[in-house]
Design a protein around this motif. Structure first.
Motif, PDB file in Angstrom:
ATOM      1  N   SER A  42      46.948  36.784  46.783  1.00 54.36           N
ATOM      2  CA  SER A  42      46.876  36.493  45.354  1.00 54.36           C
ATOM      3  C   SER A  42      46.249  35.129  45.105  1.00 54.36           C
ATOM      4  N   TYR A  51      50.971  35.885  41.314  1.00 49.35           N
ATOM      5  CA  TYR A  51      50.576  37.216  40.859  1.00 49.35           C
ATOM      6  C   TYR A  51      51.223  38.308  41.698  1.00 49.35           C
ATOM      7  N   ASN A  54      53.360  41.411  40.498  1.00 49.60           N
ATOM      8  CA  ASN A  54      52.655  42.510  39.838  1.00 49.60           C
ATOM      9  C   ASN A  54      52.131  43.501  40.876  1.00 49.60           C
ATOM     10  N   ARG A  80      42.454  40.954  38.699  1.00 46.32           N
ATOM     11  CA  ARG A  80      43.582  41.696  39.230  1.00 46.32           C
ATOM     12  C   ARG A  80      43.288  42.188  40.632  1.00 46.32           C
ATOM     13  N   GLU A  82      44.396  45.496  43.356  1.00 37.23           N
ATOM     14  CA  GLU A  82      45.005  46.821  43.429  1.00 37.23           C
ATOM     15  C   GLU A  82      44.939  47.325  44.857  1.00 37.23           C
TER      16      GLU A  82
END
Length: 337
Positions: A42, A51, A54, A80, A82
């Motif tokens: 992150s 982060y 999340n 972001r 993923e």
């Protein structure tokens, strides 16, 4: 004719914009390497080490935020991150990590650590006695603070000497196990330190060197171990750990991230400072609808904690993540290497 030319020029100008926008949304792919952590990833990619919750809560395949597996793939967007599901192959249209970036990723991401300040308190286990007590305060006062004179029941007959320091604790409450009702010990809260100045055989005068809370007669004394501030780095448990939350520092019923808790796992069970444990709760099944076909449901994941200090059968821990309300009696589980 002029209108057609203008439309053509407009199309030529806007098409590259759409292409660039699409490219910006097209993620790069990073492959997890040995030693990587969600905190490090992150911080490296989106400059935000905080982060990681999340990534954890949005990816059911990540059961342990400290331990992720080499070979897992992460989609890297500007804002972001993923995880690529294991059953989903990486699309051939996605860009590979450029050579310079791949070279940079060889550096192992730093592990997360937490600072212990020594004010967290702990459970004084059964059979463990304090070194002594504060038995009075100068001028018959009921409360003492910095530089005040107090009296203790520690004397020369115990081998004590002038100048020795002791940590001061408040006896808070008796802690019982939420399941077995076994008395685990007494919760004690740090109040400060004192230094012995004059000794008799079974008593002494002392000066309060530092106080974080008000000190009263009856406060426990334990040998001073130096500055309690230290860094605790996360580490995987070497054995499977299962236990319960016994109590919290504040004693409040609802526990959340940032709270100090006390648990029923200590060195005797293989618990170590830095171990991360997951807080879970059994889901009660309504047999009216299961019709006896199902006896157990998946546990509800509530959060995570890291052990800060261990005793023989108990430990002090910090709740580092909560995704739902946590209570005394909630269960703890670990993931081993």
């Amino acid at each position: 004719m002029k209108t057609r030319i203008l439309l053509l020029l407009l199309a030529l100008v806007t098409i590259p914009c759409f292409v660039q926008a699409a490219q910006r949304e097209e993620p790069t792919i990073y492959v997890i390497k040995q030693g990587d952590t969600l905190w490090g990833i992150s911080e490296r990619f989106i400059k935000d080490p905080n982060y990681w919750p999340n990534m954890w809560s949005n990816n059911s395949q990540v059961t342990n935020p400290h331990f992720i597996y080499p070979g897992q793939k992460v989609r890297v967007f500007p804002d972001r991150l993923e995880f690529v599901p294991r059953e989903q192959p990486v699309a051939v249209t996605q860009k590979a990590v450029p050579a310079p970036a791949a070279e940079e990723m060889r550096e192992v991401a730093a592990e997360k650590s937490y600072t212990v300040f020594g004010s967290e308190g702990f459970i004084l286990e059964n059979g463990v006695k304090p070194a002594g007590m504060v038995i009075g305060i100068q001028n018959d006062r009921i409360l003492a603070g910095d530089d005040d004179i107090v009296y203790t029941d520690i004397g020369s007959s115990q081998g004590a000497r002038g100048g020795e320091k002791y940590s001061i604790f408040r006896k808070d409450s008796t802690v019982t196990h939420p399941v077995t009702n076994e008395v685990m010990g007494t919760k004690i809260i740090p109040l400060g330190t004192l230094q012995l100045t004059d000794l008799e055989r079974n008593s002494s005068r002392a000066v309060v060197a530092r106080s974080s809370k008000e000190i009263s007669p009856g406060s426990y004394l334990l040998p001073y171990k130096g500055s309690s501030r230290r860094e605790v780095s996360l580490k995987m448990s070497t054995r499977e750990l299962k236990g319960y939350i016994l109590d919290s520092y504040s004693g409040i019923s609802i526990i959340a991230a940032g709270d100090i808790v006390y648990i029923d796992l200590g060195s005797a069970q293989g618990a170590e400072v830095g171990n991360i444990l997951y807080i879970v709760r059994d889901v009660v099944l309504d047999q009216r609808y299961a019709e006896g076909r199902i006896d157990k449901l998946p546990q509800e994941l509530l959060g995570a904690l890291v052990i800060l200090e261990t005793g023989k059968k108990v430990a002090t821990a910090l709740v580092v993540k909560s995704i739902d309300a946590i209570y005394k009696g909630d269960r703890l589980v670990s993931m081993t290497k």
